[in-house]
Design an enzyme around this catalytic site. Structure first.
Site, PDB file in Angstrom:
ATOM      1  N   HIS A 171       0.853  -1.187   0.000  1.00 45.83           N
ATOM      2  CA  HIS A 171       0.000   0.000   0.000  1.00 45.83           C
ATOM      3  C   HIS A 171       0.888   1.235   0.000  1.00 45.83           C
ATOM      4  CE1 HIS A 171      -3.892  -1.823   1.933  1.00 45.83           C
ATOM      5  NE2 HIS A 171      -4.023  -1.715   0.631  1.00 45.83           N
ATOM      6  N   CYS A 273      -2.178   2.740   9.246  1.00 49.74           N
ATOM      7  CA  CYS A 273      -3.175   1.722   8.901  1.00 49.74           C
ATOM      8  C   CYS A 273      -4.353   1.733   9.868  1.00 49.74           C
ATOM      9  CB  CYS A 273      -2.541   0.339   8.889  1.00 49.74           C
ATOM     10  SG  CYS A 273      -1.470   0.021   7.477  1.00 49.74           S
TER      11      CYS A 273
END
Length: 280
Positions: A171, A273
């Site tokens: 990511h 996150c």
């Protein structure tokens, strides 16, 4: 000495407790189902992060975790919010698919009315990083390149695509962090830190052009997920193991705040996150 004085701006975050966190499948190189997870420790580490945000003057909303969705703690992946507009997520792996539904239900229940359920795969702020001028958008492992045009059309902001090439940085938020997003107001400017080898050569060139003064991370700090960080413009919350980033951040006028989220690292995530920003 920092070129610009830094100042914190109050933020509103959405987080989700790791009450059901475990690693029962592997969808990124960090996940190993053979390694046990200490759930009470994960909860304690998460609560420390939540409470630290609140102690710094930020608002933290909480999304109720759901059994059977062990990765809901990684709330950044559930949506992207800019100007009160909510672009929902569409997950690449079916194991996380129902998280998108849970997030959109939360937004509807909390008065958000401008919501878009995406056609193309995007995993929220995992691959969308917001600056004052652009939306930086990762691709290569999760998000579909088609999601970039969808985001640009919905938000009405230029979306800059960046190609990720190292599966450890699956990511964008594992390889790049926005440190200042208030734009050129005379006392500050957009500022980022990133790890160049996570990106293709062309994307590295784009980042150098956009952010010539960016803080460049070394491999040990990137491997510690030191770029999975959250900044309020002054305080930068990041994994405490990313020791090489602390001095460069202080030199730029930031105040680094080390956090221990070691249990959640077993799922491939850390500070960012766990933190979705609700931008008004």
């Amino acid at each position: 000495m920092s070129r610009f004085p830094r100042r914190a701006t109050p933020r509103r975050y959405l987080m989700c407790s790791p009450a059901h966190f475990k690693v029962t499948y592997s969808i990124n190189p960090w996940m190993d189902p053979s390694k046990p997870v200490d759930v009470p420790l994960a909860v304690a580490q998460w609560e420390d992060l939540r409470d630290r945000y609140r102690s710094l003057g930020h608002t933290v909303e909480e999304l109720t975790p759901r059994p059977g969705l062990p990765d809901m703690v990684f709330a950044a992946n559930g949506a992207t919010v800019i100007g009160g507009r909510v672009l929902g997520a569409r997950f690449a792996y079916p194991e996380r698919g129902d998280e998108a539904v849970a997030h959109l239900e939360w937004f509807r229940e909390h008065g958000f009315t401008d919501l878009h359920e995406p056609t193309h795969i995007n995993e929220g702020e995992g691959d969308f990083a917001v600056t004052s001028s652009y939306v930086l958008a990762g691709r290569g492992f999760r998000a579909s390149p088609l999601s970039h045009g969808e985001a640009q059309e919905f938000f009405g902001r230029p979306v800059i695509g960046l190609d990720l090439v190292d599966p450890r940085y699956y990511h964008l938020d594992t390889a790049l962090a926005v440190l200042s997003d208030t734009g050129d107001t005379g006392d500050t400017t957009d500022d980022v830190m990133y790890y160049p080898p996570a990106f293709s050569p062309g994307s590295q060139a784009v980042l150098r052009r956009l952010f010539p003064d960016a803080l460049i991370a070394d491999e040990p700090d990137a491997v510690a997920l030191g770029l999975n960080a959250v900044s309020d413009g002054l305080h930068v919350l990041l994994p405490q193991a990313a020791v090489g980033l602390f001095a460069p951040l202080r030199e730029r006028g930031y105040e680094p705040v080390g956090m221990d989220l070691g249990e959640l690292l077993k799922g491939g995530g850390s500070v960012k996150c766990c933190t979705q920003e609700l931008r008004a």
